[in-house]
Design an enzyme around this catalytic site. Structure first.
Site, PDB file in Angstrom:
ATOM      1  N   SER A 386       0.814  -1.208   0.000  1.00 49.46           N
ATOM      2  CA  SER A 386       0.000   0.000   0.000  1.00 49.46           C
ATOM      3  C   SER A 386       0.854   1.268   0.000  1.00 49.46           C
ATOM      4  O   SER A 386       1.569   1.530  -0.948  1.00 49.46           O
ATOM      5  CB  SER A 386      -0.959  -0.045   1.188  1.00 49.46           C
ATOM      6  OG  SER A 386      -1.915   0.958   1.079  1.00 49.46           O
ATOM      7  N   LYS A 411      -0.797  -4.006  -3.448  1.00 43.66           N
ATOM      8  CA  LYS A 411      -2.100  -3.573  -2.941  1.00 43.66           C
ATOM      9  C   LYS A 411      -2.284  -2.102  -3.267  1.00 43.66           C
ATOM     10  O   LYS A 411      -1.591  -1.254  -2.753  1.00 43.66           O
ATOM     11  CB  LYS A 411      -2.189  -3.795  -1.441  1.00 43.66           C
ATOM     12  CG  LYS A 411      -3.489  -3.327  -0.820  1.00 43.66           C
ATOM     13  CD  LYS A 411      -3.603  -3.795   0.613  1.00 43.66           C
ATOM     14  CE  LYS A 411      -2.404  -3.391   1.407  1.00 43.66           C
ATOM     15  NZ  LYS A 411      -2.680  -2.559   2.557  1.00 43.66           N
TER      16      LYS A 411
END
Length: 471
Positions: A386, A411
């Site tokens: 992320s 992600k």
């Protein structure tokens, strides 16, 4: 603010061993302003944060774990009153079709997905298949509001996106009304041998309340405040776990498939702790000084504390930096973006966001020159996710750093929450992150430049070559 300083005369850089791996977690949230379509409450960036919403739950001391399964909390009457109130509200909606019909609610949810959803699985989503879904759904009899909500749930689950989901009016109201903190844990639903849902700890915020209490990745969640959560969704379980900061919640977990059962009293936490650890390394017989920084997560202190640490390392003579993002599951995306800007030239792209609607398509750039210009090595692994991937690719693609380690997690989805006209809501994946070199992060991850730590002259040569190619 606490920043830990440890100077080492070691002649080689030896980052501390990573903590127990945790995947997909990160808690990563990015709030936007209210939209008029239909009512955009929040924008949630990331993946497993799909279950990290905010709720209030009363908390009282619990008996020993040996009797927790048979325990009836003393506040059950207040919970019953709350449940009665919820049932009364649902009946009021069902008995007042002039406010909004069941068909209109289903159609509204369908239209939000049709307009905004960014499908990542083409075998499950296409405009044509979604149009057919509408025709199939609206041919169904929707005599009650609960039936309409069940149809929406099934409609969203057919998309094959674990982060696109339905919120009941009670869930949406609580999420909008309370500003609560959690315990730093992410849950994932798994079927057991009988096909029933059980909840496992998918990831933990390192040194967060749950992690510090003794909860570990892979633990099965059994009880929360005496409530058996078997068969409940991750969303339902977290609605019980979360509550006001500085209050406690009792959770019972089983370690592994056959491990012992333990009960933990975990204090919810709102105040962020510094995620930065740093030290100065002496390299090449003391001729080269390297600043090592470990960033555990992107919380509200990440940028400020990282700047403080890097300035101190510079004052101590650091001419290279090593930024360790291994096992960093993410956190606040905006913090990651602001940290990346510390190293970039004005006008450099930090990240692109891609989506079907214009407000979800952006080129996020650095507005000013870099605060730090020394060469950077970024350490990554399979649990770098992320916001960590945003920082790593921003520095890498702009020739400011090399990446060393393993392919990252991959992600990079963006969710938004929409309110429906009956007070319920839907969470919909509306976008994704794309690196400055136009790589789709989600599901792919980032391949590092080196598997093992390179020689320092290789680092300088690699970055110089990259800059000439972009030149």
């Amino acid at each position: 603010m606490r920043i830990f300083l440890c100077s080492s005369p070691s002649s080689s850089l030896s980052p501390p061993p990573p903590p127990p791996p945790a995947t997909n977690h990160h808690r990563q949230k990015s709030l936007t302003t209210l939209s008029q379509k239909p009512s955009l409450l929040r924008s949630l960036s990331g993946a497993a944060i799909s279950v990290n919403l905010i709720f209030f739950s009363p908390v009282l001391p619990l008996p020993p774990p040996s009797i927790a399964s048979n325990y009836t909390p003393p506040f059950v009457q207040s919970e019953c009153r709350e449940e009665d109130k919820q049932i009364e509200n649902e009946k009021r909606f069902e008995n007042a079709p002039e406010l909004v019909t069941n068909e209109e609610i289903v159609k509204e949810a369908w239209e939000i997905v049709n307009d905004s959803f960014l499908g990542t699985d083409r075998s499950r989503w296409s405009p044509q298949s979604w149009l057919q879904k509408k025709e199939d759904i609206l041919s169904t009899s929707l005599q009650t509001r609960s039936k309409a909500h069940d149809i929406i749930r099934r409609m969203l689950s057919s998309l094959g996106d674990p982060y696109t989901r339905f919120l009941s009016p009670a869930e949406f109201s609580k999420m909008a009304r309370y500003d609560m903190s959690g315990i730093g844990v992410n849950l994932r639903e798994f079927p057991d041998e009988n096909g029933e849902v059980k909840l496992k700890v998918l990831g933990l915020i390192l040194d967060g309340p749950a992690h510090s209490a003794g909860v570990r990745q892979g633990d099965e969640l059994l009880f929360v405040n005496g409530v058996n959560v078997k068969g409940k969704s991750a969303f339902e379980a977290l609605s019980i776990i979360q509550g006001p900061s500085e209050t406690s919640v009792n959770i019972m977990v089983k370690h592994g498939n056959c491990g012992p059962v333990q009960s933990f009293e975990v204090q919810r936490q709102l105040v962020a702790k510094t995620p930065v650890f740093y030290r100065l390394e002496q390299m090449d017989n003391g001729n080269t000084k390297v600043g090592y920084l470990r960033l555990k997560e992107f919380n509200a202190l990440a940028r400020k504390d990282l700047v403080t640490a890097m300035k101190r390392l510079q004052d101590m003579g650091a001419s290279f930096f090593v930024l360790d993002l291994r096992d960093n599951l993410g956190g606040l995306v905006q913090e990651g973006i602001e940290i990346a800007k510390l190293f970039l030239n004005e006008g450099n792209t930090v990240i692109y966001t891609a989506g079907r609607e214009s407000q979800n398509i952006k080129n996020i750039i650095a507005e000013s020159g870099p605060l730090f210009t020394a060469p950077v090595i970024v350490l990554v692994n399979k649990n770098t996710a992320s916001a960590s991937e945003i920082v790593a690719t921003a520095l890498h693609d702009n020739c400011r750093a090399i990446l060393v380690g393993e392919r990252t997690y991959g992600k990079g989805l963006i969710q938004s929450v929409f309110e429906l006209r009956d007070g319920s809501g839907v969470v919909v994946t509306v976008g994704k992150y794309v690196t400055p070199n136009h790589l789709d992060i989600n599901g792919n991850g980032i391949e590092p430049d080196y598997k093992k730590f390179p020689a320092w002259n290789e680092v300088a040569e690699h970055l110089s070559k990259c800059q000439k190619q972009q030149g």
